[in-house]
Design an enzyme around this catalytic site. Structure first.
Site, mmCIF file in Angstrom:
data_model
loop_
_atom_site.group_PDB
_atom_site.id
_atom_site.type_symbol
_atom_site.label_atom_id
_atom_site.label_comp_id
_atom_site.label_asym_id
_atom_site.label_seq_id
_atom_site.Cartn_x
_atom_site.Cartn_y
_atom_site.Cartn_z
ATOM 1 N N LYS A 274 0.801 -1.188 -0.045
ATOM 2 C CA LYS A 274 -0.024 -0.057 0.127
ATOM 3 C C LYS A 274 0.959 1.207 -0.032
ATOM 4 O O LYS A 274 1.782 1.172 0.783
ATOM 5 C CB LYS A 274 -0.860 0.072 1.125
ATOM 6 C CG LYS A 274 -2.117 -1.022 1.033
ATOM 7 C CD LYS A 274 -2.767 -0.545 2.337
ATOM 8 C CE LYS A 274 -3.757 -1.973 2.657
ATOM 9 N NZ LYS A 274 -4.986 -1.806 1.598
ATOM 10 N N ARG A 348 -9.828 -11.944 1.802
ATOM 11 C CA ARG A 348 -10.606 -12.958 1.420
ATOM 12 C C ARG A 348 -9.990 -14.420 1.293
ATOM 13 O O ARG A 348 -10.552 -15.487 1.229
ATOM 14 C CB ARG A 348 -11.085 -12.694 -0.296
ATOM 15 C CG ARG A 348 -10.059 -12.418 -1.116
ATOM 16 C CD ARG A 348 -10.405 -11.458 -2.544
ATOM 17 N NE ARG A 348 -10.491 -10.263 -2.458
ATOM 18 C CZ ARG A 348 -10.810 -9.380 -3.222
ATOM 19 N NH1 ARG A 348 -11.077 -9.874 -4.341
ATOM 20 N NH2 ARG A 348 -11.130 -8.023 -2.923
HETATM 21 N N1 BES Z 1 -7.904 -4.032 4.487
HETATM 22 C C1 BES Z 1 -8.248 -3.614 2.884
HETATM 23 C C2 BES Z 1 -9.588 -2.763 2.904
HETATM 24 C C3 BES Z 1 -9.911 -1.673 3.795
HETATM 25 C C4 BES Z 1 -9.668 -0.354 3.058
HETATM 26 C C5 BES Z 1 -10.185 -1.541 5.040
HETATM 27 C C6 BES Z 1 -10.123 0.766 3.831
HETATM 28 C C7 BES Z 1 -10.295 -0.463 5.680
HETATM 29 C C8 BES Z 1 -10.197 0.795 5.232
HETATM 30 C C9 BES Z 1 -8.274 -4.923 2.100
HETATM 31 O O1 BES Z 1 -7.312 -5.705 2.523
HETATM 32 C C10 BES Z 1 -7.708 -4.291 0.883
HETATM 33 O O2 BES Z 1 -6.534 -4.025 0.694
HETATM 34 N N2 BES Z 1 -8.599 -4.397 -0.377
HETATM 35 C C11 BES Z 1 -8.285 -3.970 -1.482
HETATM 36 C C12 BES Z 1 -8.700 -4.966 -2.474
HETATM 37 C C13 BES Z 1 -8.328 -4.635 -3.930
HETATM 38 C C14 BES Z 1 -6.675 -5.118 -3.555
HETATM 39 C C15 BES Z 1 -8.736 -5.913 -4.778
HETATM 40 C C16 BES Z 1 -9.002 -2.590 -1.857
HETATM 41 O O3 BES Z 1 -10.059 -2.338 -1.441
HETATM 42 O O4 BES Z 1 -8.408 -1.824 -2.450
HETATM 43 MN MN MN Z 2 -5.327 -5.456 1.804
#
Ligand code: BES
Ligand code: MN
Ligand code: ZN
Length: 498
Positions: A274, A348
């Site tokens: 990230k 997931r």
């Molecule tokens: N933990 C994150 C989602 C999240 C985002 C939680 C903001 C709380 C606040 C999750 O693991 C994630 O990174 N999801 C990605 C998925 C994508 C790579 C398909 C996302 O939502 O960008």
């Molecule tokens: Mn994630």
């Protein structure tokens, strides 16, 4: 922690540092809500006038202080807004929020009495729970004296004389509020202190304390058992993954619920790292597991006549030389293969293993709770979680359950055409990414693939409401909120009662 009790004493004679009353917006100006009759009397019937002079309007979130004169033992009156005035009883959520505002405003006080409208057991419980949740503060890392202590004692003034119901209502609020506050502590704990192993140890200790059966699979057992999702996510971290089962059973139970929680104790994104600005709050990525944990313990404390099994899918998502790469294929628990196209879509993966494992025990319903997608936050904002399911009735029931306990949610679809994006482009059975559009639903469709035939399953994406980055409001503090706990507990209560 703040002590909670109920009393049928008069607001006039009770000794406390502050007396909390409710005010609301009437058609002809400010009105004082029921429960505050003794206070109105002490101000010679001019209480609404005096408060209006001080600027009170009765709006939700408002808190106006005024010193008392004679006739009251408490030196301070705090008027909190209930919103629009209503005939015949305020909504439980308005009472919870007002009590929460009062508890927050009175931080530093030793004892406060809540003279809010509280006649029915439901109202008493709402005031008590709002007060307990509003008095939450997270002080683990702060030096002594660096902030106000939470209010020491809250007394709910109830209209019912000596009623057993009133006491039971406050006891229920205490069990739920304490478990929610415990979930908030877990979420707020820094990720260098809360990792899969320490979280599992906390679950084990709670199991001992409350007589719940707890089983923990460590990285050896997970590898041996073929939990490719949990291992694939956790393998890049110095803190290996865990799968925790925490089970509450009741001898008269006629149904068994499985609650599955996403427990990523820190989500850096892994190799698909990230960017800065997106990882500062990612200690909150175990909020689903915290909610499930709290709900199972609360079900036990409330003695619900239903079996509730909690599954905590715990891992830390880190980049390293041993981390899963985008392009790797994982063999999940149960045998399905998944091509990992983005290591940041890790929730997931751990949930899939846990959902398959939960399904082996043939529960009547599986509900998973997860901070799963940023897409759900884009769709529904910061205070509303999305509800998806493989059964429309179950989805609508969970949405209704959330509404009944004051949690904001919205039913979301699982459109079949979005599945293609995860299956057509991969060397494996499934990829962990699909189309970008509708990303929250794609994640839901991924999980659906792992639900055993014939089991009703629902998915709560709490990525928005799990962690409050803004200022506190109502009974909700900054930081971890314990989103979905009340929905899970009420769902279990309804199942027990049905
Ligand atoms: N933990 C994150 C989602 C999240 C985002 C939680 C903001 C709380 C606040 C999750 O693991 C994630 O990174 N999801 C990605 C998925 C994508 C790579 C398909 C996302 O939502 O960008
Ligand atoms: Mn994630
Ligand atoms: Zn995540």
């Amino acid at each position: 922690m703040t002590a909670l009790s109920v009393s049928t004493s008069s607001a006039a004679t009770l000794r406390a540092d502050a007396l909390v009353i409710g005010v609301a917006k009437g058609s002809k100006g400010l009105v004082v809500a029921s429960g505050a009759e003794a206070v109105t009397e002490a101000f010679d019937g001019k209480l609404a006038e005096v408060l209006t002079t001080l600027g009170a309007t009765g709006a939700e979130g408002e808190a106006v202080k005024l010193p008392t004169t004679s006739g009251l033992k408490a030196p301070l009156v705090l008027a909190v807004g209930l919103g629009e005035a209503v005939e015949g009883g305020y909504e439980a959520e308005a009472l919870r929020r007002a009590a929460g505002v009062a508890a927050r405003t009175l931080a530093g006080a030793k004892k406060a009495a809540l003279a809010l409208p509280a006649e029915s057991a439901e109202e008493i419980e709402a005031v008590a729970l709002g007060g307990l949740l509003g008095s939450y503060s997270f002080g683990t890392y702060k030096g002594a004296g660096s902030g106000k202590e939470p209010v020491g004692e809250l007394v709910v003034l109830a209209a019912r004389k000596g009623s057993k119901d009133a006491k039971a209502a406050v006891e229920r609020a205490t069990a739920l509020g304490e478990e929610m506050n415990r979930a908030r502590d877990l979420i707020n704990t820094a990720p260098n202190d809360l990792n899969p192993k320490s979280f599992a140890a906390i679950a084990q200790a709670a199991g001992k304390e409350h007589g719940l059966k707890v089983e923990v699979l460590d990285e050896k057992a997970l590898t041996k058992g073929g939990f490719g999702g949990l291992m694939g996510v956790g393998v890049g971290s110095a803190n290996p993954p865990r799968l925790v089962k925490i089970a509450y059973t009741h001898p008269k139970a006629r149904a068994t619920l499985a609650f599955v929680g996403k427990g990523i104790t820190y989500d850096s994104g892994g190799i698909s790292l990230k960017p800065a600005g997106h990882n500062e709050t990612m200690k909150c990525d175990m909020s689903g597991a915290a909610a499930v944990f709290a709900a199972v313990v609360a079900a036990k404390r409330l003695g619900l006549a239903v079996n509730v099994t909690g599954w905590l899918a715990l891992a830390e998502n880190m980049p390293s030389g041993s981390a899963t790469r985008p392009g790797d294929v994982l063999r999940m628990y149960g045998g399905k293969t998944v091509e990992v196209l983005n290591t940041d879509a890790e929730g997931r993966l751990v949930l899939a293993d846990a959902i398959v494992r939960a399904g082996e025990e043939n529960p009547d319903v599986i509900v998973d709770v997860a901070t799963l997608t940023g897409a759900m936050v884009l769709a529904l904002g910061n205070r509303t979680f999305g509800v998806m399911a493989n059964d429309d009735e179950l989805r609508d029931r969970l949405h209704a359950t959330a509404g009944a306990v004051g949690e904001q949610s919205w039913p979301m679809p699982l459109p079949a055409e979005l599945r293609k994006g995860m299956t057509d482009t991969t060397v494996a059975d499934l990829a962990n990414m699909g189309e970008r559009m509708g990303g929250g639903l794609v994640a839901g469709l991924f999980l659906k693939e792992f639900v055993a035939e014939g089991i009703d399953w629902a998915h709560l994406d709490i990525a928005g409401p799990a962690f409050n980055e803004g200022g506190p409001f109502g009974y909700t503090p900054k930081g971890g909120t314990a989103s979905a706990v009340r929905t899970l507990v009420r769902f279990a209560e309804d199942t027990a009662g049905a």
